[in-house]
Scaffold this active site. Structure first.
Site, PDB file in Angstrom:
ATOM      1  CB  CYS A 119      43.206  33.386  43.019  1.00 51.64           C
ATOM      2  SG  CYS A 119      43.515  34.711  41.832  1.00 51.64           S
ATOM      3  CB  ILE A 120      41.993  31.702  38.552  1.00 56.41           C
ATOM      4  CG1 ILE A 120      41.222  31.301  37.293  1.00 56.41           C
ATOM      5  CG2 ILE A 120      43.238  30.863  38.714  1.00 56.41           C
ATOM      6  CD1 ILE A 120      42.002  31.471  36.012  1.00 56.41           C
TER       7      ILE A 120
END
Length: 664
Positions: free
Chosen positions: A403-404
């Site tokens: 994800c991030i």
């Protein structure tokens, strides 16, 4: 970031500790595998739970059914009250709870309007569009009004006729109801509830048509208006109110009002737990303990810095690949989603394949982190790599970002390329966005009014609080993550379930103020990594700078990082050695998909990165089962020869460390 399921834990008094253990199982569900609790009913069964791919903690034996009336925490030790005194007792409890509720609501801080509601520009643009429609297409607008009032008056005329005849009946020929909110048979068979439901559906259709027919100045405004319209429609569903919810009325009658008192207890507890914010708890906060019944993979904390702890997991094989593997999870949540229980722990599985695995456990930021920016996280990545080289005496490694964590890994790799640092042999991205040209479902939250509101909030608090992020994510699936759970908790008086995934979902973290704005403005709004270059340490960083071997995993029904958007970022990386794997299911269940479950398949083998994601999928083939073995086969080719297993050094304490226990 939805099979077989374990039995649902027995209901218990509001907010009582659950004697529960992780019982997660991979199951398919219809949303995007964000943890959800969809729908509600008088009988809540395991089948009614969201298809999350994870299950509840095992139910203790000899427990009463979930729908059985129970005494609340306040009355567990008292003898059962006579039926005649139940109402008076409940009234006393309600009075005390009302006082607690007022005190809890008073703790809610004043926030910038930008994080509470749309900006005035949207309201003005919608008003101008309506005025323009009145002046240019009055007949069309009148047609909408005539249609709406015709349907409404027809419904009321039918009801009046039934009253006059002294016989209430349900209209014949009603279509089969597909909305899970209205699955109680009374919505079809009872004239009152049927009329309420029908009028709500008439109103909803009219509102959607009115919004869709407005000529807004941009597609962004149209998207925002449609999203806001749907939020209002969902909020005013009759299931959300006691007088128009047959399940809640029936439960209140069966329990002599006890369910309503328990619901008020749940509401007060939630508001107290979230600093005055009304955020419904999706899971029992007392059912799990990280390091005891979830997050139990053995290892040691080998480094501790201000921003992170570095965990080295203990080997389970006599030999391991020469190149260590480091996994950078997102710091929006905590890493143990990859280690909820042994049967579907990706961390344990990687170790079992013969890898020396390091995982970063991020610090939960407090206001002292206000000036920590995205570049500080990139520097932390580089420091982690330095530490791993020092520990293993191996100059190269493989890296994974989730994800991030993957977005930031792409920044780190681009910076390393600018500096001529080639110690990363390969990179893997789990559900990662790097090209933000299309904002998708996040469009309402990535406009200037909302981002400016966040800027004002972080200037006040120093951090973007976890519950603000939780609220934002929840309203992307409002019926599943807001209204459905609220109905069960507040109107039905049910305690939250002991589900490990939902527990993790509620164990969020804060974001440093400057980092949040760096991400929202530099990446989400300006898309600098694809465009002019993201500025860092005197360099302009681009996706095209990434030339090492890359493997990316997207998830087919992911609404947080849509796979097509993820694919477009990978396609723009400079490497010629790239691979994309598309897992069935969503942001979490698509990643946490162990081979033993044989649930979700994956698309692989596609080689067309020049003609868009759909062309790639057409060139790919669907392989049954988990993508884990497919990825491991690719990763092993970049991981060197086998060497004796590396035991973690004595370190700073056992996994999962200390940072993971810090609550927002």
């Amino acid at each position: 970031m939805t099979s077989s399921k374990a039995s649902k834990p027995a209901a218990k008094p509001a907010r009582q500790p659950a004697e529960a253990k992780s019982g997660q199982d991979d199951t398919r569900r219809s949303d995007n595998q964000t943890p959800t609790q969809a729908g509600q009913g008088a009988e809540t069964t395991t089948r009614d739970r969201p298809d999350t791919g994870f299950s509840a903690a095992p139910q203790p034996p000899n427990q009463p059914p979930a729908t059985a009336p129970q005494q609340s925490a306040d009355t567990d030790d008292r003898p059962a009250a006579p039926a005649g005194s139940q109402l008076a007792e409940n009234m006393e409890r309600i009075e005390a709870l009302t006082q607690r509720l007022a005190a809890a609501l008073s703790q809610r801080p004043m926030r910038d309007p930008g994080v509470e509601r749309p900006g005035t520009d949207l309201v003005v643009n919608a008003g101008l569009a309506m005025a323009r429609m009145w002046s240019e297409q009055p007949a069309r607008l009148l047609e909408q009004q005539v249609k709406y009032w015709g349907q409404t008056l027809s419904l009321y005329a039918d009801l009046q006729g039934q009253f006059a005849r002294g016989q209430l009946t349900v209209p014949e020929g009603d279509e089969v109801e597909t909305d899970k909110r209205f699955r109680n048979p009374l919505w079809q068979s009872h004239p009152y509830f049927n009329a309420v439901k029908t009028q709500y559906q008439i109103n909803a259709r009219a509102m959607r048509e009115a919004a869709e027919n407005l000529e807004m100045p941009s597609e962004t405004d149209r998207h925002r208006l449609n999203w806001l319209t749907n939020q209002i429609i969902d909020m005013f569903a009759p299931t959300n109110f006691l007088p128009t919810n047959p399940d809640a009325i029936q439960r209140a009658l069966e329990t002599e009002g006890e369910s309503l008192v328990r619901g008020l207890e749940n509401l007060v507890s939630d508001i107290e737990a979230h600093g005055g914010e009304m955020i419904v708890s999706l899971a029992d906060r007392d059912a799990f303990s990280v390091g005891e019944n979830i997050g139990t993979a053995p290892g040691k904390v080998v480094r501790r810095e201000k921003m992170y702890e570095l965990i080295q997991f203990s080997p389970s094989t006599e030999q391991v690949h020469a190149l260590p593997l480091v996994l950078f999870p997102p710091w929006i949540n905590k890493y143990y989603v990859l280690d909820l229980k042994p049967e579907n722990s990706l961390i344990r599985w990687i170790v079992d394949q013969g890898y020396t695995l390091f995982v970063v456990s991020w610090k939960n930021p407090d206001p002292s982190f206000a000036d920590i920016g995205l570049e500080d996280y990139v520097h932390a990545y580089l420091a982690v790599m330095d530490a791993i080289e020092e520990i293993t005496a191996q100059p190269r490694l493989n890296a994974v970002g989730y994800c991030i964590g993957g977005t930031t890994l792409s920044l780190a790799l681009a910076l390393m390329a600018e500096r001529g640092d080639d110690r990363v042999a390969s990179a893997t991205f789990f559900t990662t966005l790097t090209d933000f040209a299309e904002q998708g479902e996040f469009t309402p939250f990535l406009q200037d009014d909302f981002v400016d509101g966040i800027a004002a909030e972080v200037a006040r608090a120093g951090i973007l609080a976890s519950h603000l992020m939780t609220r934002t994510m929840s309203f992307l699936r409002a019926n599943d993550l807001v209204w459905g759970p609220a109905i069960r908790s507040y109107l039905m008086g049910e305690s939250p379930p002991a589900f490990d995934l939902l527990y993790w979902n509620g164990d969020g973290t804060n974001l440093p103020g400057r980092m949040a704005l760096d991400y929202l403005r530099g990446l989400c709004q300006q898309n600098l990594l694809v465009g002019d270059g993201y500025p860092m340490d005197g360099h302009a960083l681009h996706l095209r700078d990434i030339t090492l071997p890359v493997c990316a995993i997207g998830c087919e029904t992911d609404h947080i990082a849509p796979w097509k958007h993820s694919w477009k970022g990978v396609a723009q990386m400079g490497t010629k050695d790239k691979r994309f794997i598309l897992s069935e299911s969503g942001h979490i269940a698509g990643i946490v998909n162990p081979p033993s479950k044989k649930k979700y398949g994956h698309y692989t083998g596609g080689a067309d990165f020049d003609h868009g994601p759909e062309a790639w999928r057409e060139s790919a083939s669907l392989t049954p089962g988990s993508w884990w073995p497919t990825w491991q086969e690719w990763l092993s080719k970049h991981s060197g020869q086998m060497v004796p297993a590396r035991e973690p050094e004595d370190g700073l304490g056992p996994a999962p460390g200390t940072y993971v226990h810090e609550r927002a």
